[in-house]
Design a protein around this motif. Structure first.
Motif, PDB file in Angstrom:
ATOM      1  N   CYS A  61       0.859  -1.171   0.000  1.00  0.00           N
ATOM      2  CA  CYS A  61       0.000   0.000   0.000  1.00  0.00           C
ATOM      3  C   CYS A  61       0.901   1.229   0.000  1.00  0.00           C
ATOM      4  N   ALA A  62       0.388   2.296  -0.562  1.00  0.00           N
ATOM      5  CA  ALA A  62       1.143   3.550  -0.627  1.00  0.00           C
ATOM      6  C   ALA A  62       0.160   4.693  -0.473  1.00  0.00           C
ATOM      7  N   THR A  63       0.520   5.653   0.325  1.00  0.00           N
ATOM      8  CA  THR A  63      -0.375   6.769   0.596  1.00  0.00           C
ATOM      9  C   THR A  63       0.173   8.065   0.008  1.00  0.00           C
ATOM     10  N   VAL A  64      -0.745   8.956  -0.291  1.00  0.00           N
ATOM     11  CA  VAL A  64      -0.409  10.299  -0.768  1.00  0.00           C
ATOM     12  C   VAL A  64      -1.110  11.292   0.138  1.00  0.00           C
ATOM     13  N   ARG A  65      -0.344  12.157   0.749  1.00  0.00           N
ATOM     14  CA  ARG A  65      -0.923  13.176   1.622  1.00  0.00           C
ATOM     15  C   ARG A  65      -1.602  14.265   0.804  1.00  0.00           C
ATOM     16  N   GLN A  66      -2.481  14.983   1.449  1.00  0.00           N
ATOM     17  CA  GLN A  66      -3.100  16.143   0.816  1.00  0.00           C
ATOM     18  C   GLN A  66      -2.021  17.130   0.407  1.00  0.00           C
ATOM     19  N   GLY A  67      -2.076  17.576  -0.821  1.00  0.00           N
ATOM     20  CA  GLY A  67      -1.124  18.571  -1.307  1.00  0.00           C
ATOM     21  C   GLY A  67       0.244  18.029  -1.662  1.00  0.00           C
ATOM     22  N   ALA A  68       0.472  16.759  -1.446  1.00  0.00           N
ATOM     23  CA  ALA A  68       1.783  16.176  -1.767  1.00  0.00           C
ATOM     24  C   ALA A  68       1.684  15.369  -3.052  1.00  0.00           C
ATOM     25  N   GLN A  69       2.818  14.950  -3.520  1.00  0.00           N
ATOM     26  CA  GLN A  69       2.864  14.167  -4.745  1.00  0.00           C
ATOM     27  C   GLN A  69       3.435  12.778  -4.525  1.00  0.00           C
ATOM     28  N   LYS A  70       4.304  12.661  -3.549  1.00  0.00           N
ATOM     29  CA  LYS A  70       5.026  11.406  -3.410  1.00  0.00           C
ATOM     30  C   LYS A  70       4.162  10.307  -2.817  1.00  0.00           C
ATOM     31  N   LEU A  71       4.459   9.091  -3.233  1.00  0.00           N
ATOM     32  CA  LEU A  71       3.879   7.907  -2.630  1.00  0.00           C
ATOM     33  C   LEU A  71       4.763   7.500  -1.464  1.00  0.00           C
ATOM     34  N   VAL A  72       4.140   7.177  -0.345  1.00  0.00           N
ATOM     35  CA  VAL A  72       4.870   6.639   0.802  1.00  0.00           C
ATOM     36  C   VAL A  72       4.453   5.190   0.950  1.00  0.00           C
ATOM     37  N   PHE A  73       5.397   4.305   0.738  1.00  0.00           N
ATOM     38  CA  PHE A  73       5.122   2.872   0.703  1.00  0.00           C
ATOM     39  C   PHE A  73       5.302   2.224   2.060  1.00  0.00           C
ATOM     40  N   GLY A  74       4.533   1.149   2.264  1.00  0.00           N
ATOM     41  CA  GLY A  74       4.758   0.283   3.397  1.00  0.00           C
ATOM     42  C   GLY A  74       5.768  -0.794   3.048  1.00  0.00           C
ATOM     43  N   GLN A  75       5.979  -1.689   4.015  1.00  0.00           N
ATOM     44  CA  GLN A  75       6.956  -2.768   3.822  1.00  0.00           C
ATOM     45  C   GLN A  75       6.440  -3.873   2.915  1.00  0.00           C
ATOM     46  N   GLY A  76       5.134  -3.964   2.791  1.00  0.00           N
ATOM     47  CA  GLY A  76       4.561  -4.940   1.881  1.00  0.00           C
ATOM     48  C   GLY A  76       4.178  -6.255   2.540  1.00  0.00           C
ATOM     49  N   THR A  77       3.288  -6.956   1.880  1.00  0.00           N
ATOM     50  CA  THR A  77       2.901  -8.317   2.275  1.00  0.00           C
ATOM     51  C   THR A  77       3.311  -9.249   1.157  1.00  0.00           C
ATOM     52  N   ARG A  78       4.069 -10.276   1.527  1.00  0.00           N
ATOM     53  CA  ARG A  78       4.464 -11.279   0.528  1.00  0.00           C
ATOM     54  C   ARG A  78       3.398 -12.363   0.505  1.00  0.00           C
ATOM     55  N   LEU A  79       2.689 -12.457  -0.597  1.00  0.00           N
ATOM     56  CA  LEU A  79       1.585 -13.418  -0.758  1.00  0.00           C
ATOM     57  C   LEU A  79       2.044 -14.589  -1.606  1.00  0.00           C
ATOM     58  N   THR A  80       1.833 -15.776  -1.073  1.00  0.00           N
ATOM     59  CA  THR A  80       2.142 -17.005  -1.818  1.00  0.00           C
ATOM     60  C   THR A  80       0.864 -17.800  -1.980  1.00  0.00           C
ATOM     61  N   ILE A  81       0.548 -18.124  -3.219  1.00  0.00           N
ATOM     62  CA  ILE A  81      -0.619 -18.944  -3.521  1.00  0.00           C
ATOM     63  C   ILE A  81      -0.130 -20.338  -3.889  1.00  0.00           C
ATOM     64  N   ASN A  82      -0.526 -21.296  -3.102  1.00  0.00           N
ATOM     65  CA  ASN A  82      -0.097 -22.676  -3.324  1.00  0.00           C
ATOM     66  C   ASN A  82      -1.089 -23.417  -4.204  1.00  0.00           C
ATOM     67  N   PRO A  83      -0.598 -24.079  -5.250  1.00  0.00           N
ATOM     68  CA  PRO A  83      -1.518 -24.770  -6.167  1.00  0.00           C
ATOM     69  C   PRO A  83      -2.164 -26.001  -5.520  1.00  0.00           C
TER      70      PRO A  83
END
Lengths: 111, 115
Positions: free
Chosen positions: A89-111
């Motif tokens: 996920c990445a957020t943009v503040r009011q009046g800003a342009q940059k994306l601020v990212f989180g650390q992320g979730t690593r998703l694994t789908i097992n067949p």
């Protein structure tokens, strides 16, 4: 500082199941975006939700936003092996342009 | 479908050398960005560029870094006197930012290895 933080850090499920990832942030935002990153590759934009929206759908993706709790969730329904990736996920503040990212979730789908 | 492209895909350089990373944003987009991702860490914002000037930059983006849009299509990031800690994946992104459209579209990245 504003920061998106995802949980869980890693998620492993069986193909066909639904996957839910959560994101929390700290400050007021203009919008929140979800991205996917396959291993060692670029970031692919999935969906954007504005601060005045509560839910948004795109194909098998459903995003919710709760600005009172400063949190968002990404639901992937009927998961497929090809959904295996890291999700940010990445957020943009009011009046800003940059994306601020989180650390992320690593998703694994097992067949 | 239009996409952001980046060259080279992988750049190896020696410490102290200068590198230029190149990007071609999507043609009708107005805002351009550079981000980096050190291995195993989160994606970090470096700089945004609009109307031929820097519109926002992070504390990472110090005098070692510069950006340029030398012509109507290319957008470059120059890193002077590279350090080992500059090793990372560098992503270029562009955004239309019209009609309230804030999505940023990322290129595939350039992996920079400083030895």
């Amino acid at each position: 500082s504003q920061q998106g933080e995802e949980d869980p850090q890693a998620l492993s499920i069986q193909e066909g199941e639904n996957a839910t990832m959560n994101c929390s942030y700290k400050t007021s935002i203009n919008n929140l975006q979800w991205y996917r990153q396959n291993s060692g590759r670029g970031l692919v934009h999935l969906i954007l939700i504005r601060s005045n929206e509560r839910e948004k759908h795109s194909g098998r993706l459903r995003v919710t936003l709760d600005t009172s709790k400063k949190s968002s969730s990404l639901l992937i329904t009927a998961s497929r092996a090809a959904d295996t990736a890291s999700y940010f996920c990445a957020t943009v503040r009011q009046g800003a342009q940059k994306l601020v990212f989180g650390q992320g979730t690593r998703l694994t789908i097992n067949p | 479908e239009p996409e952001v492209t980046q060259t080279p895909s992988h750049q190896v350089t020696q410490m102290g050398q200068e590198v230029i990373l190149r990007c071609v944003p999507i043609s009708n987009h107005l805002y351009f960005y550079w981000y980096r991702q050190i291995l195993g860490q989160k994606v970090e914002f470096l700089v945004s560029f609009y109307n031929n000037e820097i519109s926002e930059k992070s504390e990472i983006f110090d005098d070692q870094f510069s950006v340029e849009r030398p012509d109507g299509s290319n957008f470059t990031l120059k890193i002077r006197s590279t350090k080992l800690e500059d090793s990372a994946m560098y992503f270029c992104a562009s955004s239309p930012r019209t009609g309230g459209s804030y999505e940023q579209y990322f290129g595939p990245g350039t992996r920079l290895t400083v030895t």
